[in-house]
Design a protein around this motif. Structure first.
Motif, PDB file in Angstrom:
ATOM      1  N   ALA A   1      45.953  41.876  28.645  1.00  0.00           N
ATOM      2  CA  ALA A   1      46.003  41.561  30.077  1.00  0.00           C
ATOM      3  C   ALA A   1      44.604  41.423  30.676  1.00  0.00           C
ATOM      4  CB  ALA A   1      46.789  42.633  30.822  1.00  0.00           C
TER       5      ALA A   1
ATOM      6  N   PRO B   1      43.797  36.368  31.071  1.00  0.00           N
ATOM      7  CA  PRO B   1      43.493  35.690  32.336  1.00  0.00           C
ATOM      8  C   PRO B   1      42.063  35.145  32.371  1.00  0.00           C
ATOM      9  CG  PRO B   1      44.623  37.765  32.735  1.00  0.00           C
ATOM     10  CD  PRO B   1      44.268  37.743  31.273  1.00  0.00           C
TER      11      PRO B   1
ATOM     12  N   GLN C   1      51.701  32.242  31.309  1.00  0.00           N
ATOM     13  CA  GLN C   1      51.880  33.597  30.770  1.00  0.00           C
ATOM     14  C   GLN C   1      50.556  34.350  30.693  1.00  0.00           C
ATOM     15  OE1 GLN C   1      54.789  34.412  30.875  1.00  0.00           O
ATOM     16  NE2 GLN C   1      55.652  32.359  30.889  1.00  0.00           N
ATOM     17  N   SER C   2      49.449  33.662  30.871  1.00  0.00           N
ATOM     18  CA  SER C   2      48.156  34.342  30.868  1.00  0.00           C
ATOM     19  C   SER C   2      47.619  34.522  32.278  1.00  0.00           C
ATOM     20  CB  SER C   2      47.154  33.541  30.044  1.00  0.00           C
ATOM     21  OG  SER C   2      47.586  33.488  28.708  1.00  0.00           O
ATOM     22  N   ARG C   3      48.453  34.271  33.246  1.00  0.00           N
ATOM     23  CA  ARG C   3      48.057  34.504  34.628  1.00  0.00           C
ATOM     24  C   ARG C   3      48.692  35.804  35.092  1.00  0.00           C
ATOM     25  NH1 ARG C   3      45.296  30.652  38.135  1.00  0.00           N
ATOM     26  NH2 ARG C   3      45.351  28.590  37.208  1.00  0.00           N
ATOM     27  N   PHE C   4      47.983  36.502  35.953  1.00  0.00           N
ATOM     28  CA  PHE C   4      48.542  37.684  36.585  1.00  0.00           C
ATOM     29  C   PHE C   4      49.741  37.238  37.419  1.00  0.00           C
ATOM     30  CE2 PHE C   4      48.431  40.914  40.076  1.00  0.00           C
ATOM     31  CZ  PHE C   4      48.774  41.982  39.289  1.00  0.00           C
ATOM     32  N   VAL C   5      50.724  38.123  37.556  1.00  0.00           N
ATOM     33  CA  VAL C   5      51.987  37.755  38.201  1.00  0.00           C
ATOM     34  C   VAL C   5      51.790  36.994  39.515  1.00  0.00           C
ATOM     35  CG1 VAL C   5      52.158  40.077  39.208  1.00  0.00           C
ATOM     36  CG2 VAL C   5      54.176  38.656  39.099  1.00  0.00           C
TER      37      VAL C   5
ATOM     38  N   ARG D   1      51.210  33.501  38.973  1.00  0.00           N
ATOM     39  CA  ARG D   1      52.337  32.867  38.299  1.00  0.00           C
ATOM     40  C   ARG D   1      53.425  32.514  39.314  1.00  0.00           C
ATOM     41  NH1 ARG D   1      54.742  36.919  34.758  1.00  0.00           N
ATOM     42  NH2 ARG D   1      52.612  37.625  34.469  1.00  0.00           N
TER      43      ARG D   1
ATOM     44  N   ILE E   1      52.231  40.503  44.797  1.00  0.00           N
ATOM     45  CA  ILE E   1      53.185  41.575  44.493  1.00  0.00           C
ATOM     46  C   ILE E   1      52.841  42.838  45.287  1.00  0.00           C
ATOM     47  CG2 ILE E   1      52.021  42.566  42.483  1.00  0.00           C
ATOM     48  CD1 ILE E   1      54.880  42.668  41.174  1.00  0.00           C
ATOM     49  N   GLN E   2      53.863  43.531  45.787  1.00  0.00           N
ATOM     50  CA  GLN E   2      53.676  44.738  46.583  1.00  0.00           C
ATOM     51  C   GLN E   2      54.161  45.963  45.797  1.00  0.00           C
ATOM     52  OE1 GLN E   2      52.097  44.344  49.654  1.00  0.00           O
ATOM     53  NE2 GLN E   2      51.941  42.231  48.946  1.00  0.00           N
TER      54      GLN E   2
ATOM     55  N   GLY F   1      57.614  45.973  44.308  1.00  0.00           N
ATOM     56  CA  GLY F   1      58.024  44.822  43.512  1.00  0.00           C
ATOM     57  C   GLY F   1      58.420  43.614  44.342  1.00  0.00           C
TER      58      GLY F   1
ATOM     59  N   ARG G   1      61.653  38.282  45.204  1.00  0.00           N
ATOM     60  CA  ARG G   1      61.203  37.185  44.340  1.00  0.00           C
ATOM     61  C   ARG G   1      62.194  36.015  44.373  1.00  0.00           C
ATOM     62  NH1 ARG G   1      62.206  36.994  38.901  1.00  0.00           N
ATOM     63  NH2 ARG G   1      62.996  39.101  39.128  1.00  0.00           N
TER      64      ARG G   1
END
Lengths: 102, 810
Positions: free
Chosen positions: B526, B530, B549-553, B556, B561-562, B565, B613
């Motif tokens: 991880a 990135p 898939q190599s990006r932080f959520v 993506r 993100i909080q 979730g 999401r």
């Protein structure tokens, strides 16, 4: 009573990625590694409850997106020196279809 | 396959670190046998002083317990000395006729204390200070005897003296030089240290040459000096230096010159034999500090594993004294020469002394006493040979004089008590960190972060944690600069190496890059994925593959993100300007989707928080506004003030330029987030001076400031250039951003990047080179051309797997 349930096709889960399954009691994260193995874990990081399915997957591990705790997918356990576990679920692939034992 | 046989002579920190590194990368290559002369498993030698002072127990400082050797299948022979190496037969011969064959031999024989060749040196009660048995002998002596004399006022001697004093002995330190620690301190700092130690009850006799040790009934009873004076002593500790243990190597005919001579791969003159640690001589230097030994161990392991990459190129070392409450730091050539100059701050009453030695605009040495907060900063600049240029004026006042957020403005760890919080994010106290360093045998910032979580979130307390490391480990702490550090544990390569390879070899995918650079893990982690993804897409826009898939959520799913979730949604409001129609839309969306919180952000726009999401694509469709990239390593906002449109003071149309900038660059990925601002007059209401790129309108044009930061570490931006027109402001800002995109390390903000390369460098590439500036700007425009709004992309796609959950079919 636990049974095998069809969830999706293998192709629905990206390599080195994950999908979320809405389970009866909780969300289940399905991870797919580079060798197309599938792992199923309760989608909840033992650290602060982060959604593991949204993490970065690789080398049989996922890194939680909230605070970076790394979980071993096979064992469902945090990688040392961190501590903590998350529930595992049985999963199998049959002719390109992913089944979950729930 | 038959395993190769590795024999390690020496069970100390260097040898075992090499074995650990080897097991990490080639766990099954060797059958390993270890010989240790001491009857103990490997322990943390730099923690002997705390053991002597009674702050720590021996059990606490064991690094590898016996179970570790067993788990790793290592045959361990304790208390057994290797007497001879038969290089022809490749056999190590130990005591009692015991011998072991080897394919590779690793010498890690360490060093021995130097014993003065004077009469009486063999008397009882005369001991060196080197290992745990010496330490125990001192502890025992302190219980029975009163009067101790320590010969040698260097680092080790003073730590011994301090420990014995804490155990209740009367201690006199005898030193040949005119001041203490003369190899690490100048006269002033040496005197200040002496005064401090005298306050603690130590006595000193300087410029004294010891001629003989006097004895009575076989035990030492006094010390006699060359001037004839005698003083009583029940215990004499010799701490006058160490010498590498080379006898074994020499007797085997291996080339030695003070130490065992090795090349940059840690190989001796016999290609089957390697050596690491205090016993070696590398490029003519022997090291007695732990950081260089660990670097050697890593390189050596790599070659033992037959990977054949990695070179040890020597180390810079810095010194700290591990005496609780004494704060001193020394590095490099602090005495200087006829071509050097000094900057000195001397506050004798306040107990603070700082001297920085400079040659050709670069720091070559530093001595700090009483306030060592900036030691690591100076050391970093020294190692990187950084031009101090514009820093000169405030060099003395340190890196941290503006203060970091999160620990009550405290910048000096030595003033903190054990129960004070260091890491405000994770609630970690000073005592917890110091204890973990001692008991878990931690040596680096990364290890402390892993084990204690301190400094692992926002990083604002990194400086404090580094100070605790430095004062706990003494000279054992030698942090790596970002330019020296590998990207992560998956590789030995630095960020620069990776960027060069991607550019020079035209690598276009992560898998290609990992294969070309011999990545150690199959998929990376991880941290590196990135980074690689960013380097690929920024180097080869429109050509390299962007791997989701190599990006932080956040990048993506294009939302932030909080903690629970859910995600936050921030649409773009160019220049912070909105209108009733937009506000209606936002209000409607917030109601329709039951958005729990609507917040006005610091970046002059509106944040919808607590969005699920699954709802993201529908919300984006309803909003029909561009993504604000509030989640990405990208341009966040361009903050503006009202400017000439309404403000009675405004001199320039700041909102107009802000909107132009934001519209032109809004889909730009960068090493880290980028914040910009445009103010319409020097009142600077848009706070341009704490932005990555901040512009201030004046009557005659625009002033551009760069590399400011308003977050963790408030940092005022630096003046970059003044231009006349909006078009010029766009070109200079864009060129600066493109240089940052091309050359900064992933996750390095502009302030840290400019801190590393210097503002003069950025000016030379942009302000003083018209052609290069235009080329940079064109490359940025090319990278951004055709870049579509990510929300629109997702809204318009037929499948949205990232946003849809699966269900269990009955």
């Amino acid at each position: 009573m636990e049974n095998w349930h069809k969830v999706c096709e293998l192709a629905d889960i990206p390599q080195l990625g994950a999908r979320v399954v809405k389970g009866k009691n909780c969300d289940i994260a399905l991870f797919r590694d580079a060798g197309d193995r599938i792992y199923a874990l309760h989608d909840r990081c033992p650290h602060k409850g982060g959604p593991l399915s949204q993490g970065i997957v690789g080398n049989g591990r996922v890194t939680c997106p909230l605070h970076g705790m790394t979980i071993d997918l096979e064992a469902g356990r945090a990688v040392s020196p961190d501590e903590g576990c998350t529930d595992r679920f049985e999963v199998k692939i049959d002719q390109g279809i992913v089944y979950l034992l729930v | 396959m038959q395993k190769l046989k590795l024999v390690v002579v020496g069970n100390g920190m260097a040898g075992m670190r090499a074995v650990e590194e080897l097991l990490k990368i080639a766990p099954d290559l060797y059958d390993i046998t270890v010989f240790g002369a001491e009857p103990h498993p490997n322990y943390n030698r730099i923690m002997l002083s705390p053991v002597l002072a009674g702050e720590q127990k021996f059990e606490d400082i064991i690094l590898n317990d016996l179970a570790w050797y067993e788990e790793n299948g290592i045959r361990l022979h304790l208390g057994k000395k290797v007497l001879k190496i038969n290089r022809k037969e490749r056999v190590a011969e130990a005591e009692e006729g015991f011998s072991v064959e080897y394919d590779r031999l690793l010498l890690a024989t360490g060093s021995s204390p130097f014993i003065l060749p004077i009469p009486g040196r063999d008397l009882d009660g005369v001991i060196p200070y080197r290992d745990i048995s010496d330490t125990q002998a001192m502890i025992d002596a302190a219980e029975k005897y009163r009067k101790a004399v320590v010969i040698g006022g260097g680092l080790l001697g003073l730590e011994a003296a301090n420990g014995l004093r804490q155990r209740g002995m009367d201690v006199t330190v005898v030193h040949l030089a005119p001041w203490l620690m003369e190899r690490q301190l100048d006269r002033t700092a040496g005197r200040m240290l002496q005064r401090e130690l005298e306050k603690r009850g130590l006595e000193f006799m300087l410029e004294r040459k010891t001629e003989a040790l006097l004895g009575k009934e076989g035990r030492v009873c006094g010390v006699k000096f060359s001037d004839g004076e005698e003083i009583p002593a029940d215990l004499v500790v010799m701490a006058v230096g160490i010498k590498p243990n080379t006898q074994l190597a020499e007797s085997a005919g291996i080339h030695c010159n003070r130490g065992i001579v090795v090349d940059d791969t840690m190989q001796t003159f016999d290609p089957k034999i390697y050596a690491v640690g205090e016993c070696v001589s590398h490029r003519g230097t022997s090291y007695g500090l732990v950081a260089p030994l660990f670097d050697m161990a890593k390189v050596c392991a790599n070659h033992l594993a037959m990977m054949g990459i990695g070179r040890y190129a020597g180390s810079y070392t810095a010194t700290k004294l591990k005496v609780t409450g004494v704060d001193l730091f020394s590095a490099g050539n602090f005495d200087g020469d006829e071509h050097s100059e000094e900057i000195v701050l001397n506050d004798a009453a306040g107990g603070v002394y700082k001297k920085i030695t400079i040659r050709d605009g670069k720091i070559i040495g530093a001595v700090l006493y009483g306030d060592t907060v900036d030691g690591q900063w100076y050391f970093r600049m020294l190692k990187e040979k950084q031009d101090i240029g514009e820093l000169r004026g405030h060099l003395m006042f340190g890196e941290s004089h503006l203060g970091n957020a999160g620990h009550e403005g405290r910048v000096q760890a030595s003033n903190m008590t054990d129960d004070m919080e260091v890491c405000g994010c994770n609630g970690v106290c000073k005592g917890t960190i110091a204890r973990a360093i001692k008991e878990k045998g931690l040596f680096t910032l990364d290890e402390v972060r892993k084990h204690t979580k301190a400094s692992s979130s926002c990083g604002s307390c990194t400086g404090l944690v580094e100070q605790i490391l430095a004062s706990t480990l003494g000279g054992g702490y030698s942090p790596k600069t970002s330019a020296e550090k590998p990207v992560c544990a998956c590789t030995e390569h630095t960020h620069d190496d990776v960027r060069c390879a991607i550019r020079d070899e035209k690598l276009l995918s992560i898998s290609e890059t990992m294969a070309f650079m011999n990545w150690k893990t199959p998929n990376g982690c991880a941290t590196c994925r990135p980074a690689l993804n960013y380097y690929l897409i920024s180097t080869w826009p429109h050509e390299a593959a962007d791997d989701p898939q190599s990006r932080f959520v956040n990048e993506r799913v294009h939302a932030n993100i909080q903690k629970d979730g859910t995600f936050s949604v921030v649409p773009r409001m160019y220049g912070g300007i909105t209108n009733p129609k937009q506000l209606h839309k936002i209000a409607d969306v917030a109601e329709k989707y039951n958005v729990p919180m609507v917040k006005v952000t610091g970046g002059q726009r509106i944040d919808l928080l607590g969005v699920k999401r699954e709802d993201l694509p529908a919300i984006w469709a309803d909003l029909d506004m561009p993504s604000g990239y509030a989640y990405g390593k990208s341009i966040r906002t361009v903050k503006t003030c009202v400017g000439t449109e309404f403000c009675r003071f405004g001199t320039q149309d700041s909102t107009g330029l802000g909107i132009m900038l934001e519209q032109a660059f809004d889909r730009m990925w960068a090493p880290h987030k980028v914040k910009m601002a445009v103010s319409g007059c020097p009142r600077n209401c848009a706070e341009s001076t704490i932005k990555d790129v901040g512009i201030i309108g004046v009557d005659s044009g625009w002033e551009i400031y760069v590399a400011g930061n308003g977050g963790i570490k408030a940092e005022v931006s630096q003046f970059f250039v003044k231009v006349k027109t909006r078009e010029e402001a766009m070109e200079y800002s864009g060129a600066f951003l493109q240089l940052y995109r091309e050359e900064a390390y992933y996750l390095e903000r502009t302030v840290h990047w400019i801190g590393r390369v210097g503002l003069d460098y950025a000016k030379s590439r942009i302000v003083e080179n018209d052609e290069n500036r235009r080329a940079l700007y064109q490359r940025l425009l090319y990278a951004l051309s055709g870049e579509r709004d990510p929300w629109k992309n997702i809204v318009e796609s037929t499948k949205k797997p990232l946003f849809e959950s699966l269900v269990v079919e009955a």
